[in-house]
Write a protein that holds these residues in place. Structure first.
Motif, PDB file in Angstrom:
ATOM      1  N   GLY A 105      38.674  40.953  44.191  1.00  0.00           N
ATOM      2  CA  GLY A 105      38.555  39.581  43.607  1.00  0.00           C
ATOM      3  C   GLY A 105      39.382  38.504  44.278  1.00  0.00           C
ATOM      4  O   GLY A 105      38.840  37.313  44.607  1.00  0.00           O
ATOM      5  N   GLU A 106      40.588  38.889  44.875  1.00  0.00           N
ATOM      6  CA  GLU A 106      41.490  38.144  45.622  1.00  0.00           C
ATOM      7  C   GLU A 106      40.872  37.687  47.000  1.00  0.00           C
ATOM      8  O   GLU A 106      40.925  36.697  47.245  1.00  0.00           O
ATOM      9  CB  GLU A 106      42.627  38.511  45.662  1.00  0.00           C
ATOM     10  CG  GLU A 106      43.580  38.667  44.361  1.00  0.00           C
ATOM     11  CD  GLU A 106      44.913  39.382  44.692  1.00  0.00           C
ATOM     12  OE1 GLU A 106      45.701  39.220  43.829  1.00  0.00           O
ATOM     13  OE2 GLU A 106      44.964  40.280  45.590  1.00  0.00           O
ATOM     14  N   ALA A 107      40.369  38.632  47.564  1.00  0.00           N
ATOM     15  CA  ALA A 107      39.730  38.400  49.008  1.00  0.00           C
ATOM     16  C   ALA A 107      38.391  37.330  48.733  1.00  0.00           C
ATOM     17  O   ALA A 107      38.316  36.651  49.548  1.00  0.00           O
ATOM     18  CB  ALA A 107      39.547  39.799  49.492  1.00  0.00           C
ATOM     19  N   VAL A 152      51.325  29.180  38.393  1.00  0.00           N
ATOM     20  CA  VAL A 152      50.358  28.408  39.142  1.00  0.00           C
ATOM     21  C   VAL A 152      50.603  28.825  40.643  1.00  0.00           C
ATOM     22  O   VAL A 152      51.906  28.702  41.304  1.00  0.00           O
ATOM     23  CB  VAL A 152      51.114  26.788  39.026  1.00  0.00           C
ATOM     24  CG1 VAL A 152      50.182  25.966  39.773  1.00  0.00           C
ATOM     25  CG2 VAL A 152      50.819  26.559  37.463  1.00  0.00           C
ATOM     26  N   ASP A 153      49.644  29.141  41.150  1.00  0.00           N
ATOM     27  CA  ASP A 153      49.597  29.663  42.563  1.00  0.00           C
ATOM     28  C   ASP A 153      49.608  28.139  43.434  1.00  0.00           C
ATOM     29  O   ASP A 153      48.869  27.463  43.095  1.00  0.00           O
ATOM     30  CB  ASP A 153      48.366  30.304  42.968  1.00  0.00           C
ATOM     31  CG  ASP A 153      48.684  31.798  42.739  1.00  0.00           C
ATOM     32  OD1 ASP A 153      49.649  32.378  42.875  1.00  0.00           O
ATOM     33  OD2 ASP A 153      47.557  32.360  42.204  1.00  0.00           O
ATOM     34  N   SER A 154      50.319  28.289  44.611  1.00  0.00           N
ATOM     35  CA  SER A 154      50.413  26.867  45.556  1.00  0.00           C
ATOM     36  C   SER A 154      50.559  27.227  46.851  1.00  0.00           C
ATOM     37  O   SER A 154      51.008  28.702  47.235  1.00  0.00           O
ATOM     38  CB  SER A 154      51.244  26.010  44.853  1.00  0.00           C
ATOM     39  OG  SER A 154      52.680  26.799  44.718  1.00  0.00           O
ATOM     40  N   ASN A 176      35.979  32.633  40.929  1.00  0.00           N
ATOM     41  CA  ASN A 176      36.114  34.014  41.535  1.00  0.00           C
ATOM     42  C   ASN A 176      37.614  34.501  41.000  1.00  0.00           C
ATOM     43  O   ASN A 176      37.792  35.607  40.937  1.00  0.00           O
ATOM     44  CB  ASN A 176      36.263  33.940  42.965  1.00  0.00           C
ATOM     45  CG  ASN A 176      34.765  33.807  43.435  1.00  0.00           C
ATOM     46  OD1 ASN A 176      33.834  34.468  43.351  1.00  0.00           O
ATOM     47  ND2 ASN A 176      34.463  32.497  44.254  1.00  0.00           N
ATOM     48  N   LYS A 177      38.775  33.797  41.148  1.00  0.00           N
ATOM     49  CA  LYS A 177      40.187  34.148  41.171  1.00  0.00           C
ATOM     50  C   LYS A 177      40.458  34.485  39.595  1.00  0.00           C
ATOM     51  O   LYS A 177      41.322  35.467  39.375  1.00  0.00           O
ATOM     52  CB  LYS A 177      41.139  33.116  41.385  1.00  0.00           C
ATOM     53  CG  LYS A 177      42.376  33.464  41.584  1.00  0.00           C
ATOM     54  CD  LYS A 177      42.451  34.599  42.805  1.00  0.00           C
ATOM     55  CE  LYS A 177      43.968  34.672  43.185  1.00  0.00           C
ATOM     56  NZ  LYS A 177      44.743  35.599  42.015  1.00  0.00           N
ATOM     57  N   GLY A 178      39.714  34.112  38.360  1.00  0.00           N
ATOM     58  CA  GLY A 178      39.937  34.579  37.400  1.00  0.00           C
ATOM     59  C   GLY A 178      40.859  33.644  36.400  1.00  0.00           C
ATOM     60  O   GLY A 178      41.217  33.462  35.301  1.00  0.00           O
TER      61      GLY A 178
HETATM   62  C1  BGC Z   1      49.667  35.535  41.960  1.00  0.00           C
HETATM   63  C2  BGC Z   1      48.195  36.071  41.978  1.00  0.00           C
HETATM   64  C3  BGC Z   1      47.823  37.492  42.462  1.00  0.00           C
HETATM   65  C4  BGC Z   1      48.675  38.447  41.695  1.00  0.00           C
HETATM   66  C5  BGC Z   1      48.377  39.804  42.145  1.00  0.00           C
HETATM   67  C6  BGC Z   1      50.483  36.783  41.197  1.00  0.00           C
HETATM   68  O1  BGC Z   1      51.757  36.593  41.302  1.00  0.00           O
HETATM   69  O2  BGC Z   1      49.952  34.526  41.191  1.00  0.00           O
HETATM   70  O3  BGC Z   1      47.674  34.953  42.734  1.00  0.00           O
HETATM   71  O4  BGC Z   1      46.802  37.605  42.007  1.00  0.00           O
HETATM   72  O5  BGC Z   1      50.206  38.084  41.925  1.00  0.00           O
HETATM   73  O6  BGC Z   1      48.812  40.130  43.295  1.00  0.00           O
END
Ligand code: BGC
Length: 414
Positions: A36-38, A296-298, A332-334
């Motif tokens: 999912g991440e890719a 929050v991803d950044s 895609n990322k959830g």
């Molecule tokens: C990140 C996610 C990632 C997950 C698993 C988390 O810390 O914020 O983007 O999918 O780790 O790797």
């Protein structure tokens, strides 16, 4: 500030007129390597390429990003920082204090980020008033994922209290099903722990313990109860859990080997990438209790030389907060978009629950930063807590001893 926007425009127009100069370039360090991440990071790669950019991928496998952060440190120490880095929470400010982050305020101002990002998210992206990171999404941590058929055939409803969770797990064990899919890695232990802590202690407790590091709260009887529940959960994981990656644990829920997983909603990205449908194949619910733990991803841009790289940073920052990217990436990322003006029509029921609960928690004062995913504390303090959580989960340490160790470990890290 205006200079770099001008440079971007100039580079773009030169490329458009087909002259032989380099276009925007970026070497991007991230830890998005599961299915999912890719798929999600590929959305950014292709938008970058569509806009004339050349992307050099630097994926560092390892859920939660610990390995990626070690790789980052090595690169920066050797004077060769990547152009753009998946970085979040107080770590952004820690790197800023090292003097190695690029200022992306010109892009943020040109794109009006202040008008489209909630103040709480924008706060994480700022360093002494300048913009130093670009937010991608909002992941929620306190989720339970379940295999719908397994629950149905065992006549089990999604648990709404920890007692119900334990009762369901006992029933599943008796039926020969692994109740809890878990990977024994420190960050996964911490992920489960903070969901249990929020549920049992409540939002005020969580804030005091894991944001303010209040000693009385860390040493409290409530903390003992939380470790008791962790011990109970330890009894519900299979004997092969040590070292297992989170996405393999998600796969156990997908294929019915296990019933539940407690994990952030990147797990949903995994279900979706495998063609599973929420509400049908798998179920989502917040873990028992009040509140919402956000993550929050950044991306932060590091100081690099060369106009092509600087143009790459500006282009990436612009695309990341762009409306289209925020929609497609998060489908895609959830997760859900960080921008407030992205329509959620195409998002599923779990994403709608997330958005609704986030707004309600924001109003109720129970919207809290995840400690386990680096949103609440600096690295040393978060690490001090996780070390104890993991030591307890992987031994027969009593809850009382764990609480004492927790208070000492945190005190020593300050
Ligand atoms: C990140 C996610 C990632 C997950 C698993 C988390 O810390 O914020 O983007 O999918 O780790 O790797």
């Amino acid at each position: 500030m205006k200079k770099s926007v001008f440079a971007t425009a100039a580079v773009a127009s030169i490329v458009a007129s087909n002259m032989a100069v380099a276009g925007p370039e970026a070497e991007v360090l991230h830890w998005w390597t599961s299915g999912g991440e890719a798929k999600s990071v590929a959305v950014l790669q292709s938008e970058f390429a569509d806009n004339g950019g050349t992307w050099t991928d630097m994926p560092v496998a390892g859920g939660g990003g610990d390995a990626a952060m070690t790789a980052l440190r090595a690169r920066v120490l050797s004077g060769n920082a990547p152009t753009a880095v998946q970085l979040k929470g107080p770590a952004i400010q820690e790197w800023y204090e090292e003097g190695v982050l690029a200022d992306i305020s010109s892009v943020a101002e040109a794109e009006g980020w202040a008008d489209v990002l909630p103040a709480s998210i924008a706060g994480h992206m700022k360093c002494e008033g300048t913009w130093c990171a670009a937010p991608v999404n909002v992941h929620r941590i306190d989720w339970i994922w379940a295999n719908a058929d397994v629950l149905k055939s065992n006549d089990i409803a999604m648990p709404t209290t920890w007692a119900e969770f334990n009762a369901a797990a006992d029933k599943l064990m008796a039926a020969g099903i692994i109740p809890l899919a878990h990977g024994g890695q420190a960050w996964q232990d911490a992920t489960v722990f903070e969901a249990v802590a929020l549920g049992i202690g409540g939002p005020e407790f969580f804030k005091k313990a894991f944001v303010e590091l209040d000693m009385d709260t860390l040493k409290s009887d409530t903390m003992v109860e939380i470790f008791d529940q962790m011990r109970t959960l330890r009894g519900y994981v299979d004997s092969n859990f040590a070292g297992r990656d989170w996405n393999l644990a998600t796969a156990m829920v997908m294929n019915g080997e296990a019933a539940f997983q407690i994990m952030g909603d990147w797990a949903k990205g995994e279900f979706i990438a495998a063609g599973k449908v929420p509400g049908q194949d798998f179920l989502c619910a917040s873990t028992p209790g009040e509140g919402y733990l956000y993550n929050v991803d950044s991306f932060a841009m590091f100081n690099v030389d060369g106009d092509d790289k600087k143009a790459g940073q500006d282009l990436l920052a612009k695309l990341i907060v762009g409306q289209n990217f925020q929609k497609v990436f998060n489908l895609n990322k959830g997760s859900i978009p960080a921008r407030v003006d992205v329509a959620l029509d195409e998002f599923d029921s779990c994403a709608h629950t997330s958005a609704k609960d986030m707004n309600a928690s924001n109003e109720a004062g129970s919207l809290l930063p995840s400690y386990a995913h680096g949103m609440a504390l600096r690295g040393a303090q978060a690490g001090a807590i996780t070390d104890v959580v993991t030591a307890h989960f992987n031994s027969d340490m009593s809850s009382a001893d764990a609480v004492e160790m927790l208070a000492n470990s945190v005190a020593n890290s300050l």
